[in-house]
Scaffold this motif. Structure first.
Motif, PDB file in Angstrom:
ATOM      1  N   ILE A 265       1.176  12.596   4.235  1.00  0.00           N
ATOM      2  CA  ILE A 265       1.467  12.018   5.544  1.00  0.00           C
ATOM      3  C   ILE A 265       2.861  12.433   6.015  1.00  0.00           C
ATOM      4  CG2 ILE A 265       2.275   9.831   4.541  1.00  0.00           C
ATOM      5  CD1 ILE A 265       0.440   9.841   7.808  1.00  0.00           C
TER       6      ILE A 265
ATOM      7  N   ALA B 206      -7.315   5.779   7.388  1.00  0.00           N
ATOM      8  CA  ALA B 206      -6.725   6.226   8.644  1.00  0.00           C
ATOM      9  C   ALA B 206      -6.298   7.689   8.581  1.00  0.00           C
ATOM     10  CB  ALA B 206      -5.531   5.344   8.994  1.00  0.00           C
ATOM     11  N   LEU B 207      -5.894   8.153   7.384  1.00  0.00           N
ATOM     12  CA  LEU B 207      -5.500   9.556   7.248  1.00  0.00           C
ATOM     13  C   LEU B 207      -6.670  10.459   7.589  1.00  0.00           C
ATOM     14  CD1 LEU B 207      -3.385   9.768   3.967  1.00  0.00           C
ATOM     15  CD2 LEU B 207      -2.608  10.107   6.298  1.00  0.00           C
ATOM     16  N   ALA B 208      -7.879   9.966   7.347  1.00  0.00           N
ATOM     17  CA  ALA B 208      -9.078  10.753   7.625  1.00  0.00           C
ATOM     18  C   ALA B 208      -9.722  10.311   8.934  1.00  0.00           C
ATOM     19  CB  ALA B 208     -10.061  10.623   6.472  1.00  0.00           C
TER      20      ALA B 208
ATOM     21  N   ILE C 104      -5.123  19.282   0.810  1.00  0.00           N
ATOM     22  CA  ILE C 104      -6.308  18.470   1.117  1.00  0.00           C
ATOM     23  C   ILE C 104      -6.269  18.024   2.573  1.00  0.00           C
ATOM     24  CG2 ILE C 104      -7.528  16.328   0.548  1.00  0.00           C
ATOM     25  CD1 ILE C 104      -6.441  16.576  -2.303  1.00  0.00           C
TER      26      ILE C 104
ATOM     27  N   VAL D 160     -11.688  12.708   1.491  1.00  0.00           N
ATOM     28  CA  VAL D 160     -11.778  13.954   2.259  1.00  0.00           C
ATOM     29  C   VAL D 160     -12.987  14.775   1.812  1.00  0.00           C
ATOM     30  CG1 VAL D 160     -10.619  16.121   2.796  1.00  0.00           C
ATOM     31  CG2 VAL D 160      -9.316  14.005   2.722  1.00  0.00           C
TER      32      VAL D 160
ATOM     33  N   SER E 276      -2.014  10.917  -8.830  1.00  0.00           N
ATOM     34  CA  SER E 276      -3.006  10.748  -7.777  1.00  0.00           C
ATOM     35  C   SER E 276      -2.360  10.202  -6.499  1.00  0.00           C
ATOM     36  CB  SER E 276      -4.164   9.875  -8.267  1.00  0.00           C
ATOM     37  OG  SER E 276      -4.013   8.553  -7.873  1.00  0.00           O
TER      38      SER E 276
ATOM     39  N   GLY F  52      -4.200   1.080   8.881  1.00  0.00           N
ATOM     40  CA  GLY F  52      -3.544   2.354   8.623  1.00  0.00           C
ATOM     41  C   GLY F  52      -3.406   3.186   9.892  1.00  0.00           C
TER      42      GLY F  52
ATOM     43  N   SER G 237      -8.384  19.171  -4.929  1.00  0.00           N
ATOM     44  CA  SER G 237      -8.785  17.903  -5.550  1.00  0.00           C
ATOM     45  C   SER G 237      -8.988  18.077  -7.046  1.00  0.00           C
ATOM     46  CB  SER G 237     -10.076  17.387  -4.923  1.00  0.00           C
ATOM     47  OG  SER G 237      -9.942  17.299  -3.530  1.00  0.00           O
TER      48      SER G 237
ATOM     49  N   LEU H  29       0.512   4.138   1.554  1.00  0.00           N
ATOM     50  CA  LEU H  29       0.794   4.662   2.892  1.00  0.00           C
ATOM     51  C   LEU H  29       1.883   3.822   3.549  1.00  0.00           C
ATOM     52  CD1 LEU H  29      -0.231   6.855   4.820  1.00  0.00           C
ATOM     53  CD2 LEU H  29      -1.800   5.194   5.774  1.00  0.00           C
TER      54      LEU H  29
ATOM     55  N   PRO I 203      -7.668  10.990  -7.226  1.00  0.00           N
ATOM     56  CA  PRO I 203      -7.027  10.454  -6.032  1.00  0.00           C
ATOM     57  C   PRO I 203      -8.073   9.995  -5.009  1.00  0.00           C
ATOM     58  CG  PRO I 203      -6.206  12.651  -6.545  1.00  0.00           C
ATOM     59  CD  PRO I 203      -7.400  12.415  -7.401  1.00  0.00           C
TER      60      PRO I 203
ATOM     61  N   PHE J 261      -7.705   9.549  -1.919  1.00  0.00           N
ATOM     62  CA  PHE J 261      -7.597  10.356  -0.709  1.00  0.00           C
ATOM     63  C   PHE J 261      -8.437  11.633  -0.838  1.00  0.00           C
ATOM     64  CE2 PHE J 261      -4.947  13.602   1.628  1.00  0.00           C
ATOM     65  CZ  PHE J 261      -5.472  13.290   2.860  1.00  0.00           C
ATOM     66  N   ALA J 262      -8.388  12.257  -2.031  1.00  0.00           N
ATOM     67  CA  ALA J 262      -9.162  13.476  -2.249  1.00  0.00           C
ATOM     68  C   ALA J 262     -10.660  13.181  -2.174  1.00  0.00           C
ATOM     69  CB  ALA J 262      -8.814  14.084  -3.608  1.00  0.00           C
TER      70      ALA J 262
ATOM     71  N   PRO K 283       0.818  -1.210   0.000  1.00  0.00           N
ATOM     72  CA  PRO K 283       0.000   0.000   0.000  1.00  0.00           C
ATOM     73  C   PRO K 283       0.854   1.264   0.000  1.00  0.00           C
ATOM     74  CG  PRO K 283      -0.596  -1.458   1.793  1.00  0.00           C
ATOM     75  CD  PRO K 283       0.608  -2.036   1.169  1.00  0.00           C
TER      76      PRO K 283
ATOM     77  N   MET L  30      -8.790  19.179   5.452  1.00  0.00           N
ATOM     78  CA  MET L  30      -9.625  18.212   6.164  1.00  0.00           C
ATOM     79  C   MET L  30      -9.630  18.527   7.662  1.00  0.00           C
ATOM     80  SD  MET L  30      -8.965  14.134   6.459  1.00  0.00           S
ATOM     81  CE  MET L  30      -7.537  14.315   7.492  1.00  0.00           C
TER      82      MET L  30
ATOM     83  N   ALA M 224      -4.840  -2.514   0.158  1.00  0.00           N
ATOM     84  CA  ALA M 224      -3.787  -1.505   0.182  1.00  0.00           C
ATOM     85  C   ALA M 224      -4.357  -0.118   0.423  1.00  0.00           C
ATOM     86  CB  ALA M 224      -3.010  -1.544  -1.131  1.00  0.00           C
TER      87      ALA M 224
ATOM     88  N   ILE N  10      -0.135   3.038  11.512  1.00  0.00           N
ATOM     89  CA  ILE N  10       0.879   3.862  10.842  1.00  0.00           C
ATOM     90  C   ILE N  10       0.734   5.328  11.223  1.00  0.00           C
ATOM     91  CG2 ILE N  10       1.758   4.618   8.603  1.00  0.00           C
ATOM     92  CD1 ILE N  10       0.807   1.953   7.438  1.00  0.00           C
ATOM     93  N   THR N  11      -0.519   5.844  11.135  1.00  0.00           N
ATOM     94  CA  THR N  11      -0.710   7.269  11.427  1.00  0.00           C
ATOM     95  C   THR N  11      -0.427   7.561  12.901  1.00  0.00           C
ATOM     96  OG1 THR N  11      -3.066   6.829  11.633  1.00  0.00           O
ATOM     97  CG2 THR N  11      -2.325   7.767   9.570  1.00  0.00           C
TER      98      THR N  11
ATOM     99  N   THR O 190      -5.954   1.575   3.849  1.00  0.00           N
ATOM    100  CA  THR O 190      -5.095   2.256   4.829  1.00  0.00           C
ATOM    101  C   THR O 190      -5.319   3.757   4.815  1.00  0.00           C
ATOM    102  OG1 THR O 190      -3.450   1.909   3.126  1.00  0.00           O
ATOM    103  CG2 THR O 190      -3.086   0.790   5.198  1.00  0.00           C
ATOM    104  N   ILE O 191      -5.698   4.285   3.637  1.00  0.00           N
ATOM    105  CA  ILE O 191      -5.857   5.736   3.514  1.00  0.00           C
ATOM    106  C   ILE O 191      -6.971   6.233   4.426  1.00  0.00           C
ATOM    107  CG2 ILE O 191      -6.531   7.560   1.892  1.00  0.00           C
ATOM    108  CD1 ILE O 191      -4.992   6.118  -0.237  1.00  0.00           C
TER     109      ILE O 191
END
Lengths: 231, 224
Positions: free
Chosen positions: A175, B167-169, A185, B79, A168, B175, A201, A84, B73, B75-76, A82, A189, B161, B178-179, B164-165
């Motif tokens: 991070i 977790a960023l949010a 972004i 969010v 992307s 994830g 975005s 991340l 993306p 992630f975008a 992944p 957030m 995979a 990791i964060t 995991t993103i």
């Protein structure tokens, strides 16, 4: 205790936290430009490095059949990690830096590029190779003037996919603080800043589409014979 | 080397496996999120792709959706959804973002697989008097199954995979390890989380590989 007179809060779209906000574009233009520049730099450097590594790998895998398995296997395993996790696995080696994000993207782009270039090289007809051999071409000249040009359309297709994916994926670099538009972004957030999130975005998608169209054009310029056959 | 041993120490510490922030709980969240998103994506993408493939229409649509999907993306999207009213519903934004991400490979692979079925075989089936529905379920889908399953496999691994993103949010899943590691400036924890996710993704890849080996020959695309 006298209250200090305060200016009334501005009643613009920034204060109302609207999704689409011209005020945001005009007041934060330098932030957006900086983020776009970082985004483009990271993407371009990563894809360029990946390309420089991928071509010899694909040529080696084509020339010596036994090398194809390990090369394809390794790049595929790298692809399943992944994004991340990839950025975090590389953390001990590169620290919190733009290099970290570039390194991660290089590893991702490799899979797509090696696969496509190898497929292109394998699709070169045996007759074509034999004809070139018969005309007295050595292996190096055969590779550079016959095989690689004929593999170009497949390679360009891989390059387009790799570039669009990289654009992307850069966002996840937020991070470690080097995510180009992803930084905006991520920050948007946390502060619930709608205009910033939407603008960044949309810019990401615009960059990806523009890069795709640009590479499509470059591919057409590089392979005039492909157009001639269609005419 | 120090990082490797520290990571091993972090992973082998029993305290890191239990509790709400523990590895087992995060793994369960991750697994749940992946399965839910995969099932929803399949329910959306496969019927559409199978019908379009059967009718032989919408090829450009399938390919274009796939290309657009790559350009946006995840992630975008995550969010953006988080900031809409949907954001109130816990994992809602994550599920929607991941489904949008998983649909394109499913759609493209299933469509290409359906179109790749030998036309002669389809005509033979028609000649035997099969109806459209029978041709779809008894001839085309079985023959296209290897490609369809390849799409499911790509979608599943990518989902593991990409989950995991979340977790960023602030979402759940592996994830988070990791964060949380980033916030604590704990490199061993970050690397441990990354290793866990990578192993999980490779495990899913392996399960599909084994399933493919065990499947009957016709399902693997081999005749006879």
């Amino acid at each position: 205790m006298t209250a200090v007179p305060q200016a009334p809060p501005p009643d613009d779209c920034l204060a109302r936290n609207e999704w689409i906000c011209g005020e945001y574009l005009s007041t934060r233009r330098h932030i957006l430009v900086d983020a776009v520049v970082q985004h483009l730099e990271i993407t371009c450097v990563a894809v360029a490095i990946a390309l420089v590594i991928a071509v010899p790998l694909a040529v080696v895998a084509r020339r010596w059949g036994w090398a194809a398995g390990p090369v394809l296997g390794l790049t595929t395993v790298l692809y399943t990690i992944p994004s991340l996790a990839m950025f975090s696995l590389l953390l001990p080696a590169y620290g919190l830096s733009a290099t970290l994000v570039v390194a991660g993207l290089v590893l991702y782009s490799l899979t797509l590029l090696v696969r496509n270039i190898l497929a292109g090289l394998r699709a070169v007809p045996q007759e074509t190779r034999q004809a070139a051999r018969g005309m007295g071409y050595g292996p190096i000249r055969l590779l550079l003037t016959v095989e690689l040009p004929l593999a170009l359309p497949a390679a360009m297709a891989g390059l387009r996919i790799a570039t669009v994916s990289a654009v992307s994926l850069v966002t996840v670099g937020a991070i470690v603080g080097y995510g180009g538009l992803g930084n905006l972004i991520y920050a948007g957030m946390n502060t619930y800043f709608k205009a910033q999130v939407l603008t960044a975005s949309v810019l990401c998608v615009v960059i990806a589409v523009a890069a795709d169209v640009l590479l499509l054009g470059v591919g057409r310029l590089l392979t005039p014979w492909a157009r001639a056959s269609h005419a | 080397m120090k990082t490797l041993t520290d990571t091993w120490d972090w992973l082998t510490d029993a305290a890191h496996w239990s509790g709400d922030d523990g590895i087992w709980h995060r793994l369960a969240q991750h697994l749940f999120l992946t399965i839910v998103c995969l099932v929803i994506s399949c329910l959306i993408a496969l019927p559409v792709a199978l019908v379009l493939g059967h009718l032989g229409k919408g090829g450009a649509l399938a390919v274009n959706i796939s290309n657009i999907g790559r350009a946006v993306p995840t992630f975008a999207v995550l969010v953006l959804l988080l900031l809409t009213p949907l954001g109130q519903y816990g994992e809602g934004p994550t599920v929607v973002a991941l489904v949008l991400f998983a649909v394109p490979p499913l759609l493209t692979n299933a469509y290409v697989g359906m179109r790749g079925v030998d036309r002669g075989v389809v005509q033979a089936a028609r000649g035997m008097g099969m109806t459209g529905r029978q041709m779809l379920t008894r001839v085309e889908v079985p023959l296209a199954l290897p490609m369809i399953m390849n799409g499911v496999r790509i979608a599943a691994v990518q989902l593991v995979a990409t989950a995991t993103i979340a977790a960023l949010a602030g979402g759940g899943g592996l994830g988070r390890i990791i964060t949380a590691g980033f916030n604590l400036a704990s490199t061993p924890q970050v690397v441990a989380g990354a290793v866990l996710v990578a192993v999980f993704a490779l495990l899913v890849e392996g399960i599909f590989e084994i399933a493919e080996r065990l499947a009957p020959a016709w399902a693997r695309g081999r005749v006879g």
